[in-house]
Design an enzyme around this catalytic site. Sequence first.
Site, mmCIF file in Angstrom:
data_model
loop_
_atom_site.group_PDB
_atom_site.id
_atom_site.type_symbol
_atom_site.label_atom_id
_atom_site.label_comp_id
_atom_site.label_asym_id
_atom_site.label_seq_id
_atom_site.Cartn_x
_atom_site.Cartn_y
_atom_site.Cartn_z
ATOM 1 N N TYR A 51 28.666 6.231 14.754
ATOM 2 C CA TYR A 51 29.022 7.532 15.320
ATOM 3 C C TYR A 51 30.541 7.683 15.360
ATOM 4 O O TYR A 51 31.241 6.935 16.062
ATOM 5 C CB TYR A 51 28.454 7.701 16.734
ATOM 6 C CG TYR A 51 26.945 7.623 16.825
ATOM 7 C CD1 TYR A 51 26.124 7.774 15.709
ATOM 8 C CD2 TYR A 51 26.324 7.390 18.048
ATOM 9 C CE1 TYR A 51 24.740 7.698 15.803
ATOM 10 C CE2 TYR A 51 24.939 7.330 18.161
ATOM 11 C CZ TYR A 51 24.163 7.470 17.033
ATOM 12 O OH TYR A 51 22.788 7.393 17.142
ATOM 13 N N GLY A 198 14.468 12.947 19.724
ATOM 14 C CA GLY A 198 13.862 14.160 19.174
ATOM 15 C C GLY A 198 12.768 14.762 20.019
ATOM 16 O O GLY A 198 11.960 15.540 19.525
ATOM 17 N N LYS A 202 14.506 19.365 17.903
ATOM 18 C CA LYS A 202 15.679 20.099 17.406
ATOM 19 C C LYS A 202 15.943 21.379 18.192
ATOM 20 O O LYS A 202 16.479 22.348 17.663
ATOM 21 C CB LYS A 202 15.521 20.431 15.917
ATOM 22 C CG LYS A 202 15.421 19.228 15.008
ATOM 23 C CD LYS A 202 15.343 19.640 13.553
ATOM 24 C CE LYS A 202 15.330 18.423 12.635
ATOM 25 N NZ LYS A 202 15.272 18.793 11.205
ATOM 26 N N GLY A 203 15.546 21.380 19.455
ATOM 27 C CA GLY A 203 15.755 22.551 20.298
ATOM 28 C C GLY A 203 14.645 23.578 20.201
ATOM 29 O O GLY A 203 14.621 24.551 20.961
ATOM 30 N N LEU A 205 11.623 23.166 21.058
ATOM 31 C CA LEU A 205 10.700 23.015 22.176
ATOM 32 C C LEU A 205 11.396 23.317 23.501
ATOM 33 O O LEU A 205 11.082 22.735 24.523
ATOM 34 C CB LEU A 205 10.119 21.590 22.178
ATOM 35 C CG LEU A 205 9.407 21.178 20.890
ATOM 36 C CD1 LEU A 205 8.953 19.732 20.969
ATOM 37 C CD2 LEU A 205 8.239 22.099 20.577
ATOM 38 N N THR A 206 12.338 24.251 23.458
ATOM 39 C CA THR A 206 13.061 24.671 24.652
ATOM 40 C C THR A 206 12.916 26.178 24.820
ATOM 41 O O THR A 206 12.280 26.847 23.996
ATOM 42 C CB THR A 206 14.563 24.326 24.546
ATOM 43 O OG1 THR A 206 15.168 25.180 23.563
ATOM 44 C CG2 THR A 206 14.766 22.869 24.151
#
Length: 308
Positions: A51, A198, A202-203, A205-206
Amino acid sequence: MNKRQLGQTDLHISEVGLGCMNLGADEQNAKATIDEAIHSGINYLDTADLYDYGHNEKLIGKAIKGKRDDLVIATKGGNRFEPGQEGWYWDPSKRYLKEAVKNSLLRLGLDDIDLYQLHGGTIEDSIDEVIEAFEELQQEGLIRYFGLSSIRPNVIKSFVRKTTISSVMMQYSIIDRRPEEEMLHYLEQNQVSVLVRGALGKGMLTDMGMKQWERKGNQGFLDYEKDELKIIIEKLHDLAKETKVPPQSIAISYALNHQAVSSLILGASSPEQVQSNIKAYQSASTDHETINHITNMTKQNIYEQHRA
């Protein structure tokens, strides 16, 4: 914040961990984000040497000074990069892994790493050599425990058969249920913990699910066609309204429901995002009716690839 045991170790980690990959380059923001996580009850920080080519580990090292004893620090290695050069390549050799650990320790400012993970891997790697490196590092006191970050069933099973790994980090969510068919029960039986990445898809499920679908899911996701995926997101939002629980809380509940799972590694790039993750976690509940509803409205995906 509840804690769960990591494998057969003496480590108990928060059910939500901080994924540090997206902390960014700003030292002040990184420290504020980590401080907020710790203040919220998170004791597990997960990074990797890759990273920002080691800069992420340096930021974490500065942020956790004076707090080391209260934290479980995990990092990963195996992707080789050279200072000042772009790109990286896979090198799971014993010689490199032992060098990589020492470099991570220097950047983190630590005497030992709680959990060191192989950052990928294939069945063609010399698994025995990797295990030898990990076990020697453990004997030398440089790492306490070791694990994998992998979704490859054959690789995971080879490590479980040959050594006492403590954890496997893998993708798992309402729309990525591949681990359920083959891995979760297997790892639970072998007392190996699952660290989930995950979990929020990737967002998608928001409560921002449709916008994220337009950005990241309109080409489909795994074996979901784009229209199928859209329907799942719509159903999740309907369920959220019915249960009066945010979609992300339902997603967190689902991923934490299996006993093999020790922690969800939720990324954050700001203190506010940490707060949002914690709020969603606090609203989550293991309502079996909701879990069953999710199971019935989604697919039982399987690992068709990732065998080599």
